[in-house]
Scaffold this motif. Structure first.
Motif, short mmCIF file in Angstrom:
data_model
loop_
_atom_site.label_atom_id
_atom_site.label_comp_id
_atom_site.label_asym_id
_atom_site.label_seq_id
_atom_site.Cartn_x
_atom_site.Cartn_y
_atom_site.Cartn_z
N GLU A 1 44.68 57.51 46.05
CA GLU A 1 43.54 56.59 45.90
C GLU A 1 43.95 55.20 46.36
OE1 GLU A 1 41.87 56.27 41.99
OE2 GLU A 1 40.18 55.05 42.68
N ILE A 2 43.15 54.61 47.24
CA ILE A 2 43.41 53.28 47.78
C ILE A 2 42.27 52.35 47.39
CG2 ILE A 2 43.80 51.94 49.89
CD1 ILE A 2 44.68 54.57 51.23
N GLN A 3 42.62 51.26 46.74
CA GLN A 3 41.63 50.24 46.37
C GLN A 3 41.73 49.08 47.35
OE1 GLN A 3 41.87 48.70 42.31
NE2 GLN A 3 41.10 46.70 42.99
N TYR A 4 40.62 48.75 48.01
CA TYR A 4 40.65 47.59 48.90
C TYR A 4 39.34 46.83 48.84
CZ TYR A 4 38.35 50.64 52.44
OH TYR A 4 37.50 51.49 53.11
N PHE A 5 39.52 45.49 48.85
CA PHE A 5 38.39 44.57 48.81
C PHE A 5 37.79 44.46 50.21
CE2 PHE A 5 37.12 40.11 49.63
CZ PHE A 5 36.06 40.01 48.75
N LYS B 1 41.06 59.03 48.50
CA LYS B 1 39.86 58.47 47.88
C LYS B 1 39.87 56.96 48.13
CE LYS B 1 37.44 57.71 43.50
NZ LYS B 1 37.47 57.91 42.03
N GLU B 2 38.81 56.46 48.72
CA GLU B 2 38.69 55.04 48.97
C GLU B 2 37.84 54.39 47.88
OE1 GLU B 2 37.66 54.04 53.11
OE2 GLU B 2 38.03 56.16 53.58
N SER B 3 38.42 53.46 47.16
CA SER B 3 37.67 52.67 46.19
C SER B 3 37.56 51.27 46.78
CB SER B 3 38.40 52.64 44.84
OG SER B 3 38.47 53.93 44.29
N ALA B 4 36.42 50.97 47.37
CA ALA B 4 36.30 49.75 48.17
C ALA B 4 34.94 49.09 47.97
CB ALA B 4 36.49 50.10 49.66
N GLY B 5 34.87 47.82 48.34
CA GLY B 5 33.61 47.09 48.27
C GLY B 5 33.85 45.63 47.94
N ASN C 1 37.13 44.63 42.78
CA ASN C 1 38.13 44.13 41.83
C ASN C 1 37.60 44.14 40.40
OD1 ASN C 1 40.05 43.60 43.90
ND2 ASN C 1 39.02 41.68 44.38
N GLU C 2 36.37 43.72 40.24
CA GLU C 2 35.76 43.73 38.91
C GLU C 2 35.48 45.16 38.46
OE1 GLU C 2 35.53 41.31 36.91
OE2 GLU C 2 36.15 39.73 38.29
N GLN C 3 35.03 45.99 39.39
CA GLN C 3 34.69 47.37 39.04
C GLN C 3 35.92 48.17 38.60
OE1 GLN C 3 32.83 48.75 42.65
NE2 GLN C 3 31.00 47.49 42.37
N MET C 4 37.06 47.88 39.20
CA MET C 4 38.27 48.64 38.89
C MET C 4 39.05 48.06 37.71
SD MET C 4 38.53 51.24 40.98
CE MET C 4 40.26 51.69 41.19
N LYS C 5 38.71 46.88 37.28
CA LYS C 5 39.49 46.21 36.24
C LYS C 5 39.63 47.06 34.98
CE LYS C 5 39.52 41.87 36.48
NZ LYS C 5 39.15 40.45 36.51
N PRO C 6 38.56 47.71 34.47
CA PRO C 6 38.74 48.55 33.27
C PRO C 6 39.78 49.65 33.45
CG PRO C 6 36.41 48.15 33.69
CD PRO C 6 37.15 47.65 34.89
N ARG C 7 39.86 50.22 34.63
CA ARG C 7 40.84 51.29 34.86
C ARG C 7 42.26 50.75 34.84
NH1 ARG C 7 39.46 54.93 39.87
NH2 ARG C 7 41.63 55.48 39.35
N TRP C 8 42.46 49.57 35.39
CA TRP C 8 43.80 48.96 35.33
C TRP C 8 44.18 48.70 33.88
CZ3 TRP C 8 47.32 48.20 39.19
CH2 TRP C 8 46.87 48.36 40.52
N ILE C 9 43.23 48.19 33.11
CA ILE C 9 43.52 47.89 31.70
C ILE C 9 43.81 49.17 30.92
CG2 ILE C 9 42.50 46.96 29.58
CD1 ILE C 9 40.92 45.01 31.36
N GLN C 10 43.11 50.24 31.25
CA GLN C 10 43.28 51.52 30.54
C GLN C 10 44.50 52.31 31.01
OE1 GLN C 10 39.49 53.36 31.29
NE2 GLN C 10 38.36 51.77 30.16
N GLY C 11 45.20 51.81 32.03
CA GLY C 11 46.38 52.51 32.52
C GLY C 11 46.06 53.65 33.46
N VAL D 1 47.39 52.77 45.52
CA VAL D 1 47.62 51.61 46.38
C VAL D 1 46.52 50.59 46.13
CG1 VAL D 1 47.74 50.78 48.76
CG2 VAL D 1 48.76 52.98 48.16
N VAL D 2 46.89 49.33 46.09
CA VAL D 2 45.88 48.28 45.91
C VAL D 2 46.11 47.17 46.91
CG1 VAL D 2 47.25 47.19 44.09
CG2 VAL D 2 44.81 46.64 44.30
N TYR D 3 45.03 46.79 47.59
CA TYR D 3 45.04 45.62 48.47
C TYR D 3 44.47 44.47 47.64
CZ TYR D 3 43.20 42.44 52.09
OH TYR D 3 42.90 41.33 52.84
#
Length: 457
Positions: free
Chosen positions: A66-70, A96-100, A104-114, A119-121
């Protein structure tokens, strides 16, 4: 792009030959005569080499990644292209592309939840690399990155313009984008009106007076995102007023006591107040997003704007015919002083809790190539953090102009730095308050010292 596995195998054979050759030169004798070899039995001399021992295999790159990119001013064209190429080379990886623009705001809960992506850009509103490091969210790549090679077999770090950010001897990110803050000016309007392009603070004031007299606001800023004016004006002033020594920015990054309250900061804030009191700022700035203010700039309502090198590409659909961007790194320097370029990098990292770190590392090795850098320039009009020949590329004139400043002896390129999230927010709030006249420069400095003190606890 070439197969990394084949290249590594070939490279291993070459390295093995070199090691055997060096061993045969008798290294380690320090010039002393080597002792005569002991007699060996024929059986020993003819013992066949053990070539059938199993060699350790490289981890197979497969599974989910999964790759997160702004997606902002640079668009997503480059990401789509390199991810497509990566898939061709690693068909067993499911991406899986998590982008848009709000990712950053959309993914924040997942970072907090571990439960982060692999990969994150790190770019765009809602992201803060220093804070992610402080929160122990990123993988320590110190040992890996110094030996990593890209898919062309080149040491990954040898081609970088800016090295990986150093956090007390540790690396957690690699700069992917390299650029600079600065002041853009409406070159078409400047030419039409006969205004001089500022070279220092005095000429900036003189030109601004002429612009104002012609019924145009000299300067507009992105009021909702004050870090634009901080990057384009304040930070350049801090360095110039600090005797051209950019260490002041690293001290602020480290939240050192006194780094936000000293003569260099005070003198810079006085210049900002001077601009405010002379009416150089477009008061519409305060309620505007970055794109709103950029539209007024394109409509010749405002002559100058602080921004990053992505501006031209971000507004390419709205640029009117005949409009031409001009760029200068700074206007705060004293007459005869050097320009100051405040660089920014947008970095890429692997999550500490990545589920597929092998695929994440393979992806990073895949994208840090000269070929990818040229495509970045062609697709975004900006610079990727890889040394590559862009003369024949589609990089914009603004980017090429910026490169001339970076390479010139009259420009100081400050080190990359990033304030902690709480300090950055305090600086944004204090700067807007100063521009609105609700606090004094002294109060600005007091606010910042308090914010830095909280970080030190």
């Amino acid at each position: 792009m070439k197969s990394k596995g084949k290249k590594k195998a070939a490279l291993s054979l070459v390295m093995m030959s070199i090691v055997l050759s060096l061993a045969g030169c008798g290294g380690g004798t320090n010039g002393a005569e080597a002792p005569a070899p002991e007699k060996t039995t024929a059986a020993t001399q003819t013992e066949p080499a053990k070539t059938d021992e199993p060699k350790p295999e490289e981890p197979k790159v497969a599974g989910d990644l999964e790759i997160q990119y702004f997606v902002g001013g640079y668009g997503d064209g480059w990401w789509k292209e390199v991810i497509g190429e990566f898939k061709k080379n690693y068909p067993d990886v499911n991406i899986k592309e998590s982008a848009g623009s709000q990712i950053n705001e959309q993914m924040k809960p997942r970072w907090i939840q571990g439960n982060p992506p692999d990969v994150v850009y790190i770019d765009g509103a809602g992201s803060n690399e220093t804070q992610m490091v402080l929160d122990d969210q990123l993988m320590d790549i110190t040992d890996w990155v110094k030996d990593a090679k890209n898919v062309d077999g080149e040491p990954l770090t040898s081609n970088l313009i800016a090295p990986p950010q150093d956090y007390s001897g540790k690396n957690y990110t690699i700069p992917l984008v390299f650029g600079s803050w600065g002041t853009f000016y409406d070159e078409t309007l400047f030419t039409e009106k006969g205004w001089d392009v500022p070279k220092d603070w005095d000429s900036f004031l003189a030109t601004s007076e002429k612009i104002k007299a012609d019924g145009v606001y000299p300067y507009i800023h992105t009021g909702k995102y004050p870090y634009y004016i901080v990057g384009g004006l304040l930070n350049t002033g801090f360095v110039s007023e600090n005797g051209d020594n950019p260490q002041i920015l690293k001290d602020q990054e480290a939240a050192k006591e006194g780094s936000f309250k000293n003569d260099a900061v005070a003198n810079t804030l006085k210049k900002i107040v001077d601009m405010r009191d002379k009416g150089y700022f477009d008061n519409a700035s305060f309620g505007m997003s970055h794109t709103d203010s950029q539209m007024l700039f394109l409509q010749h309502k405002d002559a100058m704007i602080p921004n990053g090198l992505w501006l031209e590409n971000e507004m390419k659909k709205d640029v009117p015919e005949g409009f031409k961007f001009g760029f200068i790194p700074s206007v705060m320097q004293k007459p005869g002083g050097k320009f100051v370029a405040i660089p920014y990098t947008s970095n890429i990292a692997i999550a500490k809790k990545a589920k597929n770190p092998d695929a994440a590392k393979a992806f990073i090795e895949f994208i840090f190539t000269k070929q990818a850098a040229v495509r970045w320039a062609e697709l975004t009009g900006a610079l990727m953090n890889v040394k590559a020949d862009l003369e024949s590329s589609g990089a914009s004139d603004v980017v090429k102009t910026a490169m001339k400043y970076f390479n010139g002896s009259d420009t100081i390129v400050a080190p990359v730095f990033k304030l902690a999230a709480d300090i950055e927010q305090a600086e944004n709030d204090a700067t807007i308050a100063l521009l609105q006249g609700s606090i004094t420069p002294e109060e600005w400095m007091d606010r910042m010292e308090k914010a830095a003190a909280k970080i030190r606890k």
